[in-house]
Scaffold this motif. Structure first.
Motif, PDB file in Angstrom:
ATOM      1  N   LEU A   1     -78.333  53.912 -88.381  1.00 19.51           N
ATOM      2  CA  LEU A   1     -78.642  53.492 -89.746  1.00 19.51           C
ATOM      3  C   LEU A   1     -77.534  53.785 -90.741  1.00 19.51           C
ATOM      4  CD1 LEU A   1     -82.379  54.645 -89.971  1.00 19.51           C
ATOM      5  CD2 LEU A   1     -81.549  52.307 -89.731  1.00 19.51           C
ATOM      6  N   TYR A   2     -76.780  54.867 -90.520  1.00 22.16           N
ATOM      7  CA  TYR A   2     -75.832  55.321 -91.544  1.00 22.16           C
ATOM      8  C   TYR A   2     -74.374  55.292 -91.098  1.00 22.16           C
ATOM      9  CZ  TYR A   2     -79.939  56.892 -94.106  1.00 22.16           C
ATOM     10  OH  TYR A   2     -81.131  56.931 -94.779  1.00 22.16           O
ATOM     11  N   GLN A   3     -74.102  55.277 -89.802  1.00 21.71           N
ATOM     12  CA  GLN A   3     -72.726  55.303 -89.347  1.00 21.71           C
ATOM     13  C   GLN A   3     -72.283  53.991 -88.709  1.00 21.71           C
ATOM     14  OE1 GLN A   3     -72.897  59.899 -87.844  1.00 21.71           O
ATOM     15  NE2 GLN A   3     -71.020  58.822 -87.438  1.00 21.71           N
ATOM     16  N   GLY A   4     -73.187  53.017 -88.632  1.00 18.48           N
ATOM     17  CA  GLY A   4     -72.802  51.716 -88.122  1.00 18.48           C
ATOM     18  C   GLY A   4     -72.100  50.895 -89.186  1.00 18.48           C
ATOM     19  N   ASN A   5     -71.662  49.723 -88.804  1.00 23.08           N
ATOM     20  CA  ASN A   5     -70.961  48.831 -89.725  1.00 23.08           C
ATOM     21  C   ASN A   5     -71.953  48.258 -90.743  1.00 23.08           C
ATOM     22  OD1 ASN A   5     -69.375  46.987 -91.036  1.00 23.08           O
ATOM     23  ND2 ASN A   5     -68.781  45.841 -89.207  1.00 23.08           N
ATOM     24  N   PRO A   6     -71.773  48.546 -92.052  1.00 21.47           N
ATOM     25  CA  PRO A   6     -72.721  48.034 -93.056  1.00 21.47           C
ATOM     26  C   PRO A   6     -72.768  46.519 -93.108  1.00 21.47           C
ATOM     27  CG  PRO A   6     -71.280  49.729 -93.991  1.00 21.47           C
ATOM     28  CD  PRO A   6     -70.722  49.377 -92.649  1.00 21.47           C
ATOM     29  N   ALA A   7     -71.688  45.873 -92.676  1.00 20.52           N
ATOM     30  CA  ALA A   7     -71.651  44.408 -92.700  1.00 20.52           C
ATOM     31  C   ALA A   7     -72.487  43.793 -91.583  1.00 20.52           C
ATOM     32  CB  ALA A   7     -70.207  43.918 -92.591  1.00 20.52           C
ATOM     33  N   GLU A   8     -73.000  44.633 -90.676  1.00 17.22           N
ATOM     34  CA  GLU A   8     -73.806  44.141 -89.557  1.00 17.22           C
ATOM     35  C   GLU A   8     -75.179  44.811 -89.594  1.00 17.22           C
ATOM     36  OE1 GLU A   8     -71.704  44.847 -85.971  1.00 17.22           O
ATOM     37  OE2 GLU A   8     -69.916  43.722 -86.571  1.00 17.22           O
ATOM     38  N   PRO A   9     -76.124  44.262 -90.368  1.00 21.61           N
ATOM     39  CA  PRO A   9     -77.467  44.864 -90.432  1.00 21.61           C
ATOM     40  C   PRO A   9     -78.139  44.872 -89.062  1.00 21.61           C
ATOM     41  CG  PRO A   9     -77.140  43.225 -92.167  1.00 21.61           C
ATOM     42  CD  PRO A   9     -75.993  43.084 -91.225  1.00 21.61           C
TER      43      PRO A   9
ATOM     44  N   ALA B   1     -74.623  63.977 -95.980  1.00 21.12           N
ATOM     45  CA  ALA B   1     -74.438  62.523 -95.858  1.00 21.12           C
ATOM     46  C   ALA B   1     -73.034  62.173 -95.381  1.00 21.12           C
ATOM     47  CB  ALA B   1     -74.752  61.827 -97.178  1.00 21.12           C
ATOM     48  N   ARG B   2     -72.567  62.849 -94.331  1.00 21.56           N
ATOM     49  CA  ARG B   2     -71.242  62.611 -93.782  1.00 21.56           C
ATOM     50  C   ARG B   2     -71.344  62.198 -92.316  1.00 21.56           C
ATOM     51  NH1 ARG B   2     -68.719  68.290 -96.056  1.00 21.56           N
ATOM     52  NH2 ARG B   2     -68.742  67.775 -98.259  1.00 21.56           N
ATOM     53  N   ALA B   3     -70.233  61.731 -91.788  1.00 24.09           N
ATOM     54  CA  ALA B   3     -70.195  61.320 -90.394  1.00 24.09           C
ATOM     55  C   ALA B   3     -70.203  62.537 -89.484  1.00 24.09           C
ATOM     56  CB  ALA B   3     -68.946  60.476 -90.124  1.00 24.09           C
ATOM     57  N   PHE B   4     -70.770  62.376 -88.290  1.00 26.77           N
ATOM     58  CA  PHE B   4     -70.754  63.449 -87.300  1.00 26.77           C
ATOM     59  C   PHE B   4     -69.327  63.686 -86.811  1.00 26.77           C
ATOM     60  CE2 PHE B   4     -75.254  61.929 -86.044  1.00 26.77           C
ATOM     61  CZ  PHE B   4     -75.814  62.690 -87.061  1.00 26.77           C
ATOM     62  N   SER B   5     -69.090  64.873 -86.273  1.00 30.61           N
ATOM     63  CA  SER B   5     -67.762  65.201 -85.759  1.00 30.61           C
ATOM     64  C   SER B   5     -67.442  64.434 -84.486  1.00 30.61           C
ATOM     65  CB  SER B   5     -67.653  66.708 -85.498  1.00 30.61           C
ATOM     66  OG  SER B   5     -67.792  67.433 -86.698  1.00 30.61           O
ATOM     67  N   PHE B   6     -68.461  64.049 -83.726  1.00 25.66           N
ATOM     68  CA  PHE B   6     -68.262  63.229 -82.536  1.00 25.66           C
ATOM     69  C   PHE B   6     -69.556  62.464 -82.282  1.00 25.66           C
ATOM     70  CE2 PHE B   6     -69.568  67.470 -81.252  1.00 25.66           C
ATOM     71  CZ  PHE B   6     -70.664  67.231 -80.431  1.00 25.66           C
ATOM     72  N   TYR B   7     -69.428  61.299 -81.650  1.00 24.31           N
ATOM     73  CA  TYR B   7     -70.586  60.471 -81.352  1.00 24.31           C
ATOM     74  C   TYR B   7     -71.319  60.991 -80.116  1.00 24.31           C
ATOM     75  CZ  TYR B   7     -69.206  56.881 -84.726  1.00 24.31           C
ATOM     76  OH  TYR B   7     -68.902  56.208 -85.870  1.00 24.31           O
ATOM     77  N   ASP B   8     -72.585  60.656 -80.016  1.00 21.30           N
ATOM     78  CA  ASP B   8     -73.357  61.057 -78.841  1.00 21.30           C
ATOM     79  C   ASP B   8     -72.775  60.470 -77.562  1.00 21.30           C
ATOM     80  OD1 ASP B   8     -75.026  62.449 -80.453  1.00 21.30           O
ATOM     81  OD2 ASP B   8     -76.693  61.025 -80.390  1.00 21.30           O
ATOM     82  N   ALA B   9     -72.192  59.273 -77.662  1.00 23.44           N
ATOM     83  CA  ALA B   9     -71.646  58.628 -76.469  1.00 23.44           C
ATOM     84  C   ALA B   9     -70.475  59.400 -75.881  1.00 23.44           C
ATOM     85  CB  ALA B   9     -71.206  57.203 -76.810  1.00 23.44           C
ATOM     86  N   ALA B  10     -69.838  60.259 -76.692  1.00 23.88           N
ATOM     87  CA  ALA B  10     -68.687  61.026 -76.217  1.00 23.88           C
ATOM     88  C   ALA B  10     -69.103  62.273 -75.458  1.00 23.88           C
ATOM     89  CB  ALA B  10     -67.796  61.422 -77.386  1.00 23.88           C
ATOM     90  N   ALA B  11     -70.379  62.636 -75.514  1.00 19.82           N
ATOM     91  CA  ALA B  11     -70.857  63.863 -74.868  1.00 19.82           C
ATOM     92  C   ALA B  11     -71.818  63.517 -73.738  1.00 19.82           C
ATOM     93  CB  ALA B  11     -71.546  64.766 -75.877  1.00 19.82           C
ATOM     94  N   SER B  12     -71.810  64.358 -72.726  1.00 18.54           N
ATOM     95  CA  SER B  12     -72.731  64.193 -71.599  1.00 18.54           C
ATOM     96  C   SER B  12     -73.108  65.585 -71.095  1.00 18.54           C
ATOM     97  CB  SER B  12     -72.076  63.375 -70.483  1.00 18.54           C
ATOM     98  OG  SER B  12     -72.951  63.249 -69.377  1.00 18.54           O
ATOM     99  N   VAL B  13     -74.092  66.168 -71.761  1.00 24.66           N
ATOM    100  CA  VAL B  13     -74.533  67.518 -71.430  1.00 24.66           C
ATOM    101  C   VAL B  13     -76.057  67.526 -71.379  1.00 24.66           C
ATOM    102  CG1 VAL B  13     -74.500  69.947 -72.104  1.00 24.66           C
ATOM    103  CG2 VAL B  13     -72.531  68.498 -72.611  1.00 24.66           C
ATOM    104  N   ALA B  14     -76.609  67.967 -70.266  1.00 22.61           N
ATOM    105  CA  ALA B  14     -78.057  68.072 -70.144  1.00 22.61           C
ATOM    106  C   ALA B  14     -78.566  69.225 -71.001  1.00 22.61           C
ATOM    107  CB  ALA B  14     -78.448  68.291 -68.679  1.00 22.61           C
ATOM    108  N   LEU B  15     -79.811  69.106 -71.440  1.00 22.27           N
ATOM    109  CA  LEU B  15     -80.398  70.202 -72.207  1.00 22.27           C
ATOM    110  C   LEU B  15     -80.518  71.443 -71.329  1.00 22.27           C
ATOM    111  CD1 LEU B  15     -83.219  68.309 -74.143  1.00 22.27           C
ATOM    112  CD2 LEU B  15     -81.202  69.386 -75.144  1.00 22.27           C
ATOM    113  N   PRO B  16     -80.289  72.624 -71.902  1.00 22.69           N
ATOM    114  CA  PRO B  16     -80.376  73.852 -71.107  1.00 22.69           C
ATOM    115  C   PRO B  16     -81.826  74.241 -70.840  1.00 22.69           C
ATOM    116  CG  PRO B  16     -79.941  74.412 -73.381  1.00 22.69           C
ATOM    117  CD  PRO B  16     -79.921  72.902 -73.304  1.00 22.69           C
ATOM    118  N   SER B  17     -82.009  75.167 -69.932  1.00 29.76           N
ATOM    119  CA  SER B  17     -83.320  75.779 -69.749  1.00 29.76           C
ATOM    120  C   SER B  17     -83.595  76.701 -70.935  1.00 29.76           C
ATOM    121  CB  SER B  17     -83.352  76.580 -68.444  1.00 29.76           C
ATOM    122  OG  SER B  17     -83.021  75.763 -67.343  1.00 29.76           O
TER     123      SER B  17
END
Length: 613
Positions: free
Chosen positions: A402-410, A348-364
C-alpha cells in the motif's frame, strides 16, 4: 507519525573508491576498483599487478584521510546541531505548517516565507548528509570490516553510528562505581519481564550470570561487549520506568548510558557476533530517550549488519548447525526485523530491506527463564516474540503493497486486498497463546487496533476508504485511545511502551478527526452504515467490532471524549518527551474546528433536552 527532515532519513550514497590500485595511481588514470582486478589493469593484461583490490586506503594516506574526515565531521556536527536547534517539530500532517502560518490564511506571506525557509533548510541538510556519508567510503558500505584498534585519532564504526544517532550529547558519568546489586537485579528483572519476551536477542540467563560475575569479590575479566550489555539493560529498564524526564528513573538511565558509551568502540565493532545485539540495545534505548538518540539510525545500521553477516538467510542444509544455535540466529534476525518494521511504519518511511530479500523461518519460542533474587525464583516470563514477529510479517506485507509500491500503479482491487489483510490480522489475534501475560496481551491488542486503522486508512495505492471502512476506523480508534490513556495515566509502565506510542496516539487521533470531517453527520445522527454486500469470489468486509464503552453515551459523547483523551494522553507523554507536547499542540490545531462543531452540537442537544423538561 511525523514527517522527517533529510537529516533524519538521509539518502545514503556509496562514494567513489577510496584509493586507486598502485598501477593506476602511478599512471594517474581513473581506477574503478573492480574485483579481482580493475578494468584498466584487465585491459592491459596486468591483472596480477592490480594490488589495491583489498587495500582499504591508499598507502601513506591513512592518517591524513581519517584526520580530514574527523575535521569534516566536527564541522558538520556543528551545522547539524544548529539546524536541529532551529527546526520546528513536525508531524504526519505537517504540524509545522500550522505553527508558522495563520490557519485562516493559507496563502499568507508568512506561510510562503516559512515554506521557502523549510525547503532551503532541507536542501542544505540533504547536501550535508550526502557529502558526509560519501566521505566515509568503504567503512559505510561494509559493516563486517574489522575496525582499526580504537584510538583518539581514528574513525571506528561505533563512532560513525553514534555521530549519526546522537541528537544531544550524553553528559559525562558522575560515578565510576557499580550500582547496588539489588538495584541492578531489579532492573534486570524489569527488562526480562517487559522487553525480553518481545525481543529475545539474547537469553535471560546471560544477564543474570553477568550480574553475578560483576558482583563477585574478585570478578573475572569482563569484556567490553558485556559491559555494554549490562549498562544498556540497566539504562533501558530505568528509563522505561520513568514517568517524567526530571525523575530519578530518567536521570539514572542517562547515567547508565554514559557508563556504557566508553565501551561502544568494541561492543559495536563490525565482524563480531555481539555487534547486532549491541545495536539492538542502542535502538531500544533510543526509542525511550529521543532527546539524546534518534532510533532511525541505529536500527538502520543493525539491518545493514544483519544483511552483511548473512543473518537474513537461513544457512544451507549442508551447513551443520545445532537447533539451539539456529533458533538463536533466527531470533536475532527477527528482533531486528520487528524493530525495523515498527520504527519505519511509525515514521512513515521505507523499510531497510524488502521481505523478498530475506528467507528466515520463524524461531521456536524462546525458553522461559525466571530471575533469581534473594534465593527465590520469580515466575518465568512467557515468550511473546514469535506472535509479535508474525504480526510484523503481516504488517510488512500490506505496508509494502500500500505504501511502498509505485503510486502510479494503483492496486487492481484495493478494497478486497485490505479486507483480506484485515482478516489475516484478526485470525492472528484469535491464535494468540492463552497463557500470555495480561500486560503483553494488552500491548499486542493495541498493536492490532493500530494496524487495523493503518491498513484501512487512505494510501497512495489504495482505493478511497468507503463509509463502512471509516466506521471501523471510528470504533477502533476509540477503543485504542481509551486503553492507551489508562496506560499513560498509570503510575508505572506495565510493558515496553516508548516514545513511538506518542506518535501512534497522534496518528490515531488524526485519523479520527479525518473520519469526523468526512462522515461525522452520519455517525452523529445515528444513521445505519450497512456492511458492504459480498461480491462472489471476493473477500467480504469484516464485522463491526464489539463496542467496549457501552456506558459512555452516544457517538457525540464518545467523539468528544476520544478527542479530549488524545490531548490528555499526549500531555501525559509530554511529561516524559518534549516532542509529545509539540504533537499535542499540533493535534489541538487540526482538531479545533471539529471540536468546536461537536461542542456546539452537544450544547444544542442538551439545551433541547432541558427545554422539554
Amino acid at each position: 507519525m511525523l514527517h522527517s527532515s533529510l537529516v533524519d532519513s538521509p539518502l545514503l550514497k556509496v562514494s567513489r573508491p577510496v584509493s586507486a590500485c598502485s598501477r593506476c595511481r602511478s599512471a594517474k588514470v581513473k581506477c574503478d576498483n573492480k574485483l579481482p582486478a580493475c578494468t584498466a589493469c584487465e585491459r592491459a593484461g596486468r591483472e596480477k599487478d592490480c594490488t589495491a583490490a583489498n587495500d582499504q586506503f591508499a598507502r601513506g594516506k591513512e592518517r591524513s584521510y581519517v584526520a580530514a574526515l574527523e575535521l569534516r565531521i566536527e564541522k558538520l556536527e556543528r551545522r547539524l546541531t544548529y539546524a536541529r536547534s532551529t527546526k520546528a517539530s513536525v508531524a504526519l500532517h505537517g504540524p509545522e505548517d500550522h505553527q508558522t502560518a495563520d490557519p485562516g490564511r493559507k496563502d499568507s506571506l508568512a506561510f510562503i516565507r516559512a515554506a521557502i525557509h523549510r525547503k532551503a533548510a532541507r536542501t542544505q541538510e540533504n547536501a550535508d548528509i550526502n557529502t558526509l556519508v560519501s566521505d566515509f567510503g568503504y567503512l559505510a558500505v561494509n559493516t563486517t570490516t574489522r575496525d582499526f584498534e580504537p584510538s583518539e585519532s581514528n574513525m571506528t564504526f561505533a563512532r560513525l553510528v553514534l555521530a549519526a544517532s546522537t541528537n544531544e550529547p550524553v553528559p559525562e558519568p558522575e560515578s565510576g562505581n557499580l550500582p547496588p546489586e539489588a538495584t541492578a537485579r531489579s532492573l534486570v528483572e524489569f527488562y526480562e519481564t517487559s522487553v525480553l519476551p518481545l525481543y529475545p536477542a539474547f537469553p535471560g540467563t546471560t544477564l543474570h550470570a553477568l550480574v553475578s560475575d560483576l558482583y563477585q569479590e574478585r570478578p573475572r575479566q569482563i569484556r567490553s561487549s558485556e559491559y555494554w550489555l549490562f549498562w544498556m539493560v540497566l539504562a533501558i529498564s530505568s528509563v522505561g520506568q520513568s514517568r517524567n524526564r526530571q525523575d530519578e528513573h530518567y536521570q539514572n538511565g542517562v547515567e547508565f548510558v554514559a557508563r556504557a558509551l566508553p565501551h561502544a568502540d568494541r561492543a559495536l565493532r563490525p565482524g563480531y557476533g555481539t555487534q547486532v545485539q549491541s545495536l539492538l540495545l542502542l535502538t531500544q534505548y533510543s526509542m525511550l530517550d529521543p532527546a539524546h538518540f534518534d532510533s532511525w539510525h541505529p536500527i538502520g545500521f543493525a539491518c545493514r549488519a544483519v544483511v552483511d553477516q548473512g543473518l537474513h538467510q537461513d544457512p544451507p542444509n549442508s551447513q551443520q548447525i545445532s537447533p539451539d544455535a539456529l533458533d538463536e540466529r533466527r531470533r536475532i534476525f527477527y528482533c531486528v526485523y520487528a524493530l525495523d518494521r515498527a520504527i519505519s511504519m511509525t515514521h512513515a518511511r521505507a523499510f531497510s530491506f524488502y521481505d523478498a530479500a530475506a528467507s528466515v523461518a520463524l524461531p521456536s519460542p524462546a525458553p522461559a527463564s525466571g530471575a533469581v533474587a534473594a534465593g527465590a525464583m520469580t515466575k518465568p516470563s512467557q515468550d511473546a516474540s514469535v506472535p509479535l514477529f508474525r504480526l510484523r510479517q503481516l504488517q510488512s506485507d500490506w505496508y509494502q503493497a500500500l505504501y511502498q509500491g509505485n503510486p502510479a500503479e494503483p492496486l487492481p482491487d484495493a478494497t478486497s486486498f485490505i479486507w483480506q489483510k484485515y482478516f489475516e490480522m484478526w485470525e492472528w489475534s484469535e491464535r494468540l497463546p492463552p497463557d500470555l501475560p495480561s500486560t503483553i496481551r494488552e500491548l499486542l491488542d493495541l498493536e492490532l487496533r493500530y494496524s487495523y486503522v493503518y491498513c484501512i486508512a487512505s494510501s497512495a495505492r489504495g482505493a478511497q476508504v468507503p463509509a463502512y471502512g471509516r466506521l471501523l476506523i471510528f470504533d477502533h480508534v476509540i477503543s485504542y485511545i481509551d486503553r492507551i490513556y489508562e496506560i499513560a495515566s498509570s503510575s508505572a509502565n506495565s510493558a515496553f511502551y516508548t516514545y513511538h506510542d506518542a506518535l501512534r496516539v497522534f496518528f490515531m487521533g488524526s485519523q479520527f478527526v479525518a473520519v469526523l470531517r468526512d462522515i461525522g453527520d452520519i455517525l452523529l445522527s445515528g444513521s445505519n452504515i450497512p456492511v458492504p454486500p459480498q461480491t462472489p469470489g471476493k473477500v467480504s468486509a469484516p464485522p463491526r467490532p464489539v463496542r467496549l464503552d457501552r456506558s459512555s453515551g452516544d457517538n457525540l459523547d464518545r467523539s468528544l471524549r476520544c478527542l479530549e483523551r488524545v490531548k490528555l494522553t499526549l500531555g501525559l507523554y509530554g511529561n516524559r518527551w518534549d516532542h509529545a507536547l509539540a504533537l499535542r499542540n499540533s493535534f489541538e490545531m487540526i482538531s479545533s474546528e471539529v471540536w468546536t462543531n461537536l461542542s456546539t452540537r452537544r450544547s444544542m442537544r442538551d439545551g433541547a433536552v432541558g427545554a422539554r423538561w
